[in-house]
Scaffold this motif. Structure first.
Motif, PDB file in Angstrom:
ATOM      1  N   GLU A  74       0.849  -1.209   0.084  1.00 19.54           N
ATOM      2  CA  GLU A  74      -0.080  -0.208  -0.142  1.00 19.54           C
ATOM      3  C   GLU A  74       0.903   1.224   0.128  1.00 19.54           C
ATOM      4  N   ARG A  75       0.273   2.410  -0.400  1.00 13.93           N
ATOM      5  CA  ARG A  75       1.109   3.751  -0.182  1.00 13.93           C
ATOM      6  C   ARG A  75       1.208   3.932   1.159  1.00 13.93           C
ATOM      7  N   ASN A  76       2.374   4.507   1.430  1.00 20.25           N
ATOM      8  CA  ASN A  76       2.743   4.876   2.598  1.00 20.25           C
ATOM      9  C   ASN A  76       3.006   6.505   2.785  1.00 20.25           C
ATOM     10  N   PRO A  77       2.045   6.998   3.705  1.00 17.92           N
ATOM     11  CA  PRO A  77       2.328   8.367   3.532  1.00 17.92           C
ATOM     12  C   PRO A  77       3.546   9.046   4.387  1.00 17.92           C
ATOM     13  N   ASP A  78       4.550   8.105   5.207  1.00 18.60           N
ATOM     14  CA  ASP A  78       5.529   8.491   5.409  1.00 18.60           C
ATOM     15  C   ASP A  78       6.547   8.695   4.491  1.00 18.60           C
ATOM     16  N   MET A  79       6.271   7.819   3.233  1.00 14.90           N
ATOM     17  CA  MET A  79       7.469   7.970   2.230  1.00 14.90           C
ATOM     18  C   MET A  79       7.282   9.280   1.269  1.00 14.90           C
ATOM     19  N   VAL A  80       6.362  10.195   1.923  1.00 15.14           N
ATOM     20  CA  VAL A  80       6.519  11.315   0.890  1.00 15.14           C
ATOM     21  C   VAL A  80       7.234  12.295   1.790  1.00 15.14           C
ATOM     22  N   GLN A  81       8.248  12.958   1.396  1.00 11.67           N
ATOM     23  CA  GLN A  81       9.250  13.520   2.100  1.00 11.67           C
ATOM     24  C   GLN A  81       9.634  14.942   1.447  1.00 11.67           C
ATOM     25  N   TRP A  82       9.924  15.923   2.263  1.00 12.16           N
ATOM     26  CA  TRP A  82      10.602  17.280   1.753  1.00 12.16           C
ATOM     27  C   TRP A  82      12.088  16.756   1.688  1.00 12.16           C
ATOM     28  N   VAL A  83      12.604  17.256   0.526  1.00  8.83           N
ATOM     29  CA  VAL A  83      14.145  17.093   0.511  1.00  8.83           C
ATOM     30  C   VAL A  83      14.758  18.517   0.326  1.00  8.83           C
ATOM     31  N   ALA A  84      15.791  18.844   1.098  1.00  3.56           N
ATOM     32  CA  ALA A  84      16.404  20.452   0.762  1.00  3.56           C
ATOM     33  C   ALA A  84      17.138  20.299  -0.453  1.00  3.56           C
ATOM     34  N   ARG A  85      17.168  21.243  -1.051  1.00  2.00           N
ATOM     35  CA  ARG A  85      17.783  21.673  -2.462  1.00  2.00           C
ATOM     36  C   ARG A  85      19.322  21.424  -2.021  1.00  2.00           C
ATOM     37  N   LYS A  86      19.821  21.715  -0.968  1.00  2.00           N
ATOM     38  CA  LYS A  86      21.254  21.531  -0.622  1.00  2.00           C
ATOM     39  C   LYS A  86      21.567  20.195  -0.456  1.00  2.00           C
ATOM     40  N   LEU A  87      20.916  19.222  -0.275  1.00  2.00           N
ATOM     41  CA  LEU A  87      21.428  17.731  -0.273  1.00  2.00           C
ATOM     42  C   LEU A  87      20.993  17.435  -1.618  1.00  2.00           C
ATOM     43  N   LEU A  88      20.226  17.949  -2.455  1.00  2.00           N
ATOM     44  CA  LEU A  88      20.074  17.434  -3.851  1.00  2.00           C
ATOM     45  C   LEU A  88      21.078  17.771  -4.802  1.00  2.00           C
ATOM     46  N   ARG A  89      21.624  18.932  -4.329  1.00  2.00           N
ATOM     47  CA  ARG A  89      23.046  19.475  -5.137  1.00  2.00           C
ATOM     48  C   ARG A  89      24.162  18.585  -4.572  1.00  2.00           C
ATOM     49  N   GLU A  90      24.052  18.193  -3.232  1.00  2.00           N
ATOM     50  CA  GLU A  90      25.198  17.262  -3.088  1.00  2.00           C
ATOM     51  C   GLU A  90      25.064  15.716  -3.710  1.00  2.00           C
ATOM     52  N   LEU A  91      23.850  15.080  -3.650  1.00  2.00           N
ATOM     53  CA  LEU A  91      23.568  13.875  -4.457  1.00  2.00           C
ATOM     54  C   LEU A  91      23.684  13.866  -5.810  1.00  2.00           C
ATOM     55  N   GLY A  92      23.138  14.815  -6.604  1.00  2.00           N
ATOM     56  CA  GLY A  92      22.937  14.837  -8.015  1.00  2.00           C
ATOM     57  C   GLY A  92      23.492  15.927  -8.733  1.00  2.00           C
ATOM     58  N   ASP A  93      22.804  16.339  -9.690  1.00  2.00           N
ATOM     59  CA  ASP A  93      23.245  17.544 -10.574  1.00  2.00           C
ATOM     60  C   ASP A  93      22.882  18.846  -9.905  1.00  2.00           C
ATOM     61  N   PRO A 125       5.028  26.906   1.004  1.00  2.00           N
ATOM     62  CA  PRO A 125       5.212  27.613   2.202  1.00  2.00           C
ATOM     63  C   PRO A 125       5.828  26.886   3.206  1.00  2.00           C
ATOM     64  N   GLY A 126       7.198  27.465   4.012  1.00  2.00           N
ATOM     65  CA  GLY A 126       7.849  26.681   4.889  1.00  2.00           C
ATOM     66  C   GLY A 126       9.138  25.888   4.225  1.00  2.00           C
ATOM     67  N   HIS A 127       8.847  25.809   3.027  1.00  2.00           N
ATOM     68  CA  HIS A 127       9.655  24.795   2.262  1.00  2.00           C
ATOM     69  C   HIS A 127      10.372  25.525   1.075  1.00  2.00           C
ATOM     70  N   GLU A 128      10.479  26.671   1.163  1.00  2.00           N
ATOM     71  CA  GLU A 128      10.701  27.455  -0.055  1.00  2.00           C
ATOM     72  C   GLU A 128      12.154  26.995  -0.727  1.00  2.00           C
ATOM     73  N   ASP A 129      13.047  26.290  -0.072  1.00  2.00           N
ATOM     74  CA  ASP A 129      14.223  25.620  -0.520  1.00  2.00           C
ATOM     75  C   ASP A 129      14.235  24.144  -0.627  1.00  2.00           C
ATOM     76  N   ALA A 130      13.140  23.544  -0.790  1.00  2.00           N
ATOM     77  CA  ALA A 130      13.073  22.189  -0.773  1.00  2.00           C
ATOM     78  C   ALA A 130      11.892  21.629  -1.855  1.00  2.00           C
ATOM     79  N   ILE A 131      12.202  20.238  -2.015  1.00  2.00           N
ATOM     80  CA  ILE A 131      11.526  19.734  -3.053  1.00  2.00           C
ATOM     81  C   ILE A 131      10.592  18.521  -2.331  1.00  2.00           C
ATOM     82  N   LEU A 132       9.356  18.461  -2.732  1.00  2.00           N
ATOM     83  CA  LEU A 132       8.547  17.309  -1.979  1.00  2.00           C
ATOM     84  C   LEU A 132       8.607  16.126  -2.948  1.00  2.00           C
ATOM     85  N   PHE A 133       9.209  14.927  -2.402  1.00  2.00           N
ATOM     86  CA  PHE A 133       9.279  13.632  -3.198  1.00  2.00           C
ATOM     87  C   PHE A 133       8.155  12.548  -2.575  1.00  2.00           C
TER      88      PHE A 133
END
Length: 154
Positions: A74-93, A125-133
């Motif tokens: 089943e879908r798990n709502p805990d698997m929907v998470q905000w990821v900071a752009r800073k972390l995305l820059r470290e992990l990816g492009d 709102p509150g997550h200006e520098d993040a992406i919801l995955f």
């Protein structure tokens, strides 16, 4: 007396064509390409999918309808998470532009594999520098059609 063809058993090494489709169409389909090779029980296919292969003879073709939630949980709502752009820059492009609907591969903590997240929302709102995955499997909580042509069983 010909010996009967080998049958798929737990731990079998298989060569097969397979197709997994959800309500929105194919997720994976090897029929047009080279067949897949995999060993049952190693987690390459979900247990619900593997169970349907057990007992099939070499050369068999089969198609199964797997009820919602059975193939990939089943879908798990805990698997929907905000990821900071800073972390995305470290992990990816670092120059990547993310858009809703994009699927992004992340390295697993041990660096051995990857897992996918689908972009749901960019900033908020509150997550200006993040992406919801959404890290749920795209077919979590969905009915799945599984079609297979077993080419070889070892």
């Amino acid at each position: 007396m010909g010996s009967s063809p080998p049958r798929v058993q737990p731990g079998s090494f298989l060569t097969l064509h397979y197709r997994l489709a959800g309500p929105g169409g194919d997720i994976i389909n090897t029929f047009a390409d080279k067949p897949a090779t995999l060993t049952l029980g190693t987690g390459e296919l979900s247990p619900a999918v593997e169970r349907r292969l057990l007992g099939l003879e070499e050369g068999a073709r089969a198609s199964f309808e797997i009820p919602a939630g059975q193939a990939f949980g089943e879908r798990n709502p805990d698997m929907v998470q905000w990821v900071a752009r800073k972390l995305l820059r470290e992990l990816g492009d670092p120059h990547e532009n993310y858009h809703a609907g994009d699927v992004v591969q992340f390295p697993t903590p041990d660096g051995m594999g990857t897992y996918a997240g689908a972009v749901q929302q960019v900033g908020g709102p509150g997550h200006e520098d993040a992406i919801l995955f959404d890290f749920n499997h795209p077919l979590a909580g969905q009915p799945v059609t599984f079609e297979a042509h077993v080419i070889g069983v070892l």
